[in-house]
Design a protein around this motif. Structure first.
Motif, PDB file in Angstrom:
ATOM      1  N   ASN A 195     -28.596  37.169  -1.221  1.00  0.00           N
ATOM      2  CA  ASN A 195     -29.515  37.481  -2.318  1.00  0.00           C
ATOM      3  C   ASN A 195     -30.343  36.245  -2.620  1.00  0.00           C
ATOM      4  O   ASN A 195     -29.999  35.419  -3.465  1.00  0.00           O
ATOM      5  CB  ASN A 195     -28.722  37.931  -3.543  1.00  0.00           C
ATOM      6  CG  ASN A 195     -28.141  39.316  -3.389  1.00  0.00           C
ATOM      7  OD1 ASN A 195     -28.825  40.239  -2.951  1.00  0.00           O
ATOM      8  ND2 ASN A 195     -26.874  39.485  -3.739  1.00  0.00           N
ATOM      9  N   TYR A 213     -32.043  38.821 -11.022  1.00  0.00           N
ATOM     10  CA  TYR A 213     -30.652  39.219 -11.250  1.00  0.00           C
ATOM     11  C   TYR A 213     -30.389  40.717 -11.147  1.00  0.00           C
ATOM     12  O   TYR A 213     -29.558  41.148 -10.344  1.00  0.00           O
ATOM     13  CB  TYR A 213     -30.152  38.718 -12.605  1.00  0.00           C
ATOM     14  CG  TYR A 213     -28.803  39.312 -12.915  1.00  0.00           C
ATOM     15  CD1 TYR A 213     -27.706  39.019 -12.099  1.00  0.00           C
ATOM     16  CD2 TYR A 213     -28.618  40.215 -13.951  1.00  0.00           C
ATOM     17  CE1 TYR A 213     -26.464  39.606 -12.325  1.00  0.00           C
ATOM     18  CE2 TYR A 213     -27.391  40.805 -14.196  1.00  0.00           C
ATOM     19  CZ  TYR A 213     -26.314  40.498 -13.376  1.00  0.00           C
ATOM     20  OH  TYR A 213     -25.097  41.094 -13.587  1.00  0.00           O
ATOM     21  N   TYR A 256     -28.164  42.488  -8.242  1.00  0.00           N
ATOM     22  CA  TYR A 256     -26.945  43.140  -8.725  1.00  0.00           C
ATOM     23  C   TYR A 256     -26.875  44.577  -8.216  1.00  0.00           C
ATOM     24  O   TYR A 256     -25.867  45.007  -7.639  1.00  0.00           O
ATOM     25  CB  TYR A 256     -26.913  43.116 -10.255  1.00  0.00           C
ATOM     26  CG  TYR A 256     -25.819  43.962 -10.858  1.00  0.00           C
ATOM     27  CD1 TYR A 256     -24.568  43.423 -11.125  1.00  0.00           C
ATOM     28  CD2 TYR A 256     -26.021  45.321 -11.145  1.00  0.00           C
ATOM     29  CE1 TYR A 256     -23.544  44.197 -11.664  1.00  0.00           C
ATOM     30  CE2 TYR A 256     -25.015  46.098 -11.670  1.00  0.00           C
ATOM     31  CZ  TYR A 256     -23.775  45.533 -11.933  1.00  0.00           C
ATOM     32  OH  TYR A 256     -22.764  46.323 -12.451  1.00  0.00           O
ATOM     33  N   THR A 288     -26.486  44.866  -4.342  1.00  0.00           N
ATOM     34  CA  THR A 288     -25.132  44.536  -3.895  1.00  0.00           C
ATOM     35  C   THR A 288     -24.146  45.643  -4.227  1.00  0.00           C
ATOM     36  O   THR A 288     -23.324  46.035  -3.381  1.00  0.00           O
ATOM     37  CB  THR A 288     -24.672  43.212  -4.539  1.00  0.00           C
ATOM     38  OG1 THR A 288     -25.635  42.192  -4.267  1.00  0.00           O
ATOM     39  CG2 THR A 288     -23.306  42.792  -4.008  1.00  0.00           C
ATOM     40  N   ARG A 289     -24.212  46.156  -5.452  1.00  0.00           N
ATOM     41  CA  ARG A 289     -23.274  47.199  -5.847  1.00  0.00           C
ATOM     42  C   ARG A 289     -23.444  48.455  -5.000  1.00  0.00           C
ATOM     43  O   ARG A 289     -22.458  49.131  -4.663  1.00  0.00           O
ATOM     44  CB  ARG A 289     -23.441  47.555  -7.333  1.00  0.00           C
ATOM     45  CG  ARG A 289     -23.108  46.468  -8.333  1.00  0.00           C
ATOM     46  CD  ARG A 289     -21.631  46.086  -8.382  1.00  0.00           C
ATOM     47  NE  ARG A 289     -20.724  47.193  -8.598  1.00  0.00           N
ATOM     48  CZ  ARG A 289     -20.369  47.674  -9.798  1.00  0.00           C
ATOM     49  NH1 ARG A 289     -20.885  47.153 -10.904  1.00  0.00           N
ATOM     50  NH2 ARG A 289     -19.504  48.658  -9.895  1.00  0.00           N
ATOM     51  N   ASN A 340     -25.164  34.386  -3.080  1.00  0.00           N
ATOM     52  CA  ASN A 340     -26.165  34.440  -4.139  1.00  0.00           C
ATOM     53  C   ASN A 340     -26.853  33.087  -4.262  1.00  0.00           C
ATOM     54  O   ASN A 340     -26.197  32.068  -4.503  1.00  0.00           O
ATOM     55  CB  ASN A 340     -25.509  34.803  -5.471  1.00  0.00           C
ATOM     56  CG  ASN A 340     -25.018  36.234  -5.503  1.00  0.00           C
ATOM     57  OD1 ASN A 340     -25.667  37.128  -4.957  1.00  0.00           O
ATOM     58  ND2 ASN A 340     -23.878  36.473  -6.126  1.00  0.00           N
ATOM     59  N   LEU A 368     -26.781  35.428 -12.222  1.00  0.00           N
ATOM     60  CA  LEU A 368     -26.478  35.590 -10.802  1.00  0.00           C
ATOM     61  C   LEU A 368     -25.210  34.819 -10.423  1.00  0.00           C
ATOM     62  O   LEU A 368     -24.409  35.292  -9.613  1.00  0.00           O
ATOM     63  CB  LEU A 368     -27.659  35.108  -9.962  1.00  0.00           C
ATOM     64  CG  LEU A 368     -27.642  35.490  -8.485  1.00  0.00           C
ATOM     65  CD1 LEU A 368     -27.711  37.007  -8.307  1.00  0.00           C
ATOM     66  CD2 LEU A 368     -28.801  34.823  -7.745  1.00  0.00           C
ATOM     67  N   PHE A 420     -22.338  36.733 -11.685  1.00  0.00           N
ATOM     68  CA  PHE A 420     -22.127  37.889 -10.811  1.00  0.00           C
ATOM     69  C   PHE A 420     -21.238  37.521  -9.629  1.00  0.00           C
ATOM     70  O   PHE A 420     -20.431  38.328  -9.168  1.00  0.00           O
ATOM     71  CB  PHE A 420     -23.486  38.405 -10.336  1.00  0.00           C
ATOM     72  CG  PHE A 420     -23.432  39.618  -9.445  1.00  0.00           C
ATOM     73  CD1 PHE A 420     -22.597  40.690  -9.727  1.00  0.00           C
ATOM     74  CD2 PHE A 420     -24.242  39.704  -8.329  1.00  0.00           C
ATOM     75  CE1 PHE A 420     -22.558  41.816  -8.917  1.00  0.00           C
ATOM     76  CE2 PHE A 420     -24.225  40.815  -7.506  1.00  0.00           C
ATOM     77  CZ  PHE A 420     -23.372  41.871  -7.801  1.00  0.00           C
ATOM     78  N   TRP A 480     -21.049  42.302 -16.373  1.00  0.00           N
ATOM     79  CA  TRP A 480     -20.840  43.346 -15.358  1.00  0.00           C
ATOM     80  C   TRP A 480     -21.107  44.727 -15.948  1.00  0.00           C
ATOM     81  O   TRP A 480     -21.836  45.545 -15.366  1.00  0.00           O
ATOM     82  CB  TRP A 480     -19.410  43.227 -14.859  1.00  0.00           C
ATOM     83  CG  TRP A 480     -18.939  44.190 -13.815  1.00  0.00           C
ATOM     84  CD1 TRP A 480     -18.320  45.390 -14.025  1.00  0.00           C
ATOM     85  CD2 TRP A 480     -18.995  44.030 -12.389  1.00  0.00           C
ATOM     86  NE1 TRP A 480     -17.979  45.976 -12.834  1.00  0.00           N
ATOM     87  CE2 TRP A 480     -18.383  45.161 -11.816  1.00  0.00           C
ATOM     88  CE3 TRP A 480     -19.490  43.035 -11.551  1.00  0.00           C
ATOM     89  CZ2 TRP A 480     -18.261  45.322 -10.434  1.00  0.00           C
ATOM     90  CZ3 TRP A 480     -19.373  43.198 -10.172  1.00  0.00           C
ATOM     91  CH2 TRP A 480     -18.770  44.335  -9.633  1.00  0.00           C
ATOM     92  N   SER A 539     -24.813  45.183 -17.043  1.00  0.00           N
ATOM     93  CA  SER A 539     -25.675  45.350 -15.876  1.00  0.00           C
ATOM     94  C   SER A 539     -25.580  46.758 -15.298  1.00  0.00           C
ATOM     95  O   SER A 539     -26.580  47.307 -14.814  1.00  0.00           O
ATOM     96  CB  SER A 539     -25.310  44.310 -14.808  1.00  0.00           C
ATOM     97  OG  SER A 539     -25.392  43.005 -15.332  1.00  0.00           O
ATOM     98  N   THR A 567     -29.101  48.892 -15.052  1.00  0.00           N
ATOM     99  CA  THR A 567     -29.595  49.323 -13.739  1.00  0.00           C
ATOM    100  C   THR A 567     -29.380  50.813 -13.476  1.00  0.00           C
ATOM    101  O   THR A 567     -29.761  51.307 -12.416  1.00  0.00           O
ATOM    102  CB  THR A 567     -28.903  48.533 -12.607  1.00  0.00           C
ATOM    103  OG1 THR A 567     -27.484  48.747 -12.683  1.00  0.00           O
ATOM    104  CG2 THR A 567     -29.216  47.045 -12.712  1.00  0.00           C
TER     105      THR A 567
END
Length: 276
Positions: free
Chosen positions: A90, A115, A119, A122-123, A139, A174, A177, A259, A262, A266
């Motif tokens: 990232n 960020y 995030y 990646t998830r 990251n 980040l 994270f 976490w 976010s 998102t």
């Protein structure tokens, strides 16, 4: 490097990202070269090939991180193309604007691009990363994360926007994270963050008037992104060496809170449902 390794590097069109791709695109590896739009992607691809990189090592990928729908579409395209992803770097980031800018998703632009977008990416790629025996997330943070704070009541800086504070918050987030991935996401095998150094890129004004050559930052990033390289899981690297992250970056309660926040910002659960 063993055959058929897949490495994805966001923000690959210039600076450290571009030079890192040149180092990683070796026989046996495929590098997913991310660009913000088709024009930047085509230009970077041609420059890489002209510099001697084997075109068979490169796989272009497009997404504007100021649009989270494009980020979700990018994750879906990568997951559909590759059974496993060995390393996700990232790297994409911006320094922010002098005046507050809001994305179409309603977030302050620096916070989203630096960020929230990585995030989400990646998830959404967790299962693809988990399929690899390496499954590493790198990251690209900044030493400036140590001066940041999470503006919990106003993360998009609707009040008292400050470019430097917004940037530091995004890099602190980040780095947090990274800790969250090691503590809260068991499918991820390895997660690290790195300050590649004070490098002469477009981000230099955030640090200094003078920076080291881009090649030096790319060398650091390429080493940490090499699937064969050994790394300390959860560690913050300052250049080549492990270093101490800000205490806020590893505080369990704050890491867990970010976490969860976010996930909401998102729309992670909704995007997973849409993908299914």
């Amino acid at each position: 490097m063993p055959e058929n390794r897949v490495i994805m590097l966001t923000g690959s069109t210039d600076g450290i990202g571009f030079e890192t791709v040149r180092r990683l695109a070796t026989p046996g590896a495929t590098v997913v070269v991310h660009a913000r739009n088709d024009e930047e992607g085509a230009a970077a691809y041609q420059r890489l090939v002209n510099s001697g990189v084997d075109s068979r090592r490169l796989q272009p990928a497009i997404a504007d991180f100021a649009d989270l729908r494009q980020v979700a579409d990018l994750a879906a395209a990568v997951a559909d193309t590759y059974p496993q992803l060995d390393v996700l770097v990232n790297n994409a980031g911006i320094g922010g604007t002098n005046h507050r800018t809001v994305t179409k998703d309603g977030h302050e632009q620096t916070f989203q691009v630096n960020y929230l977008a990585p995030y989400l990416l990646t998830r959404l790629l967790v299962n693809t990363l988990a399929a690899s025996p390496v499954g590493r997330v790198v990251n690209v943070s900044s030493s400036l994360h140590r001066g940041g704070r999470i503006n919990w009541t106003d993360p998009s800086w609707k009040r008292r926007y400050n470019r430097g504070a917004a940037y530091a918050q995004s890099k602190l987030a980040l780095t947090m994270f990274t800790a969250a991935l090691t503590e809260l996401e068991p499918k991820i095998h390895e997660a690290i963050s790195v300050h590649p150094g004070i490098i002469a890129t477009g981000m230099l004004p955030h640090y200094s008037y003078r920076g080291r050559p881009v090649s030096e930052g790319a060398e650091v990033l390429a080493r940490l992104a090499d699937p064969d390289a050994k790394v300390l899981n959860g560690c913050f690297y300052d250049g080549r060496l492990p270093a101490r992250a800000a205490s806020a970056a590893v505080e369990p309660e704050a890491v867990g809170k970010l976490w969860r926040v976010s996930e909401r910002l998102t729309l992670l659960d909704q995007r997973r449902t849409d993908r299914a």
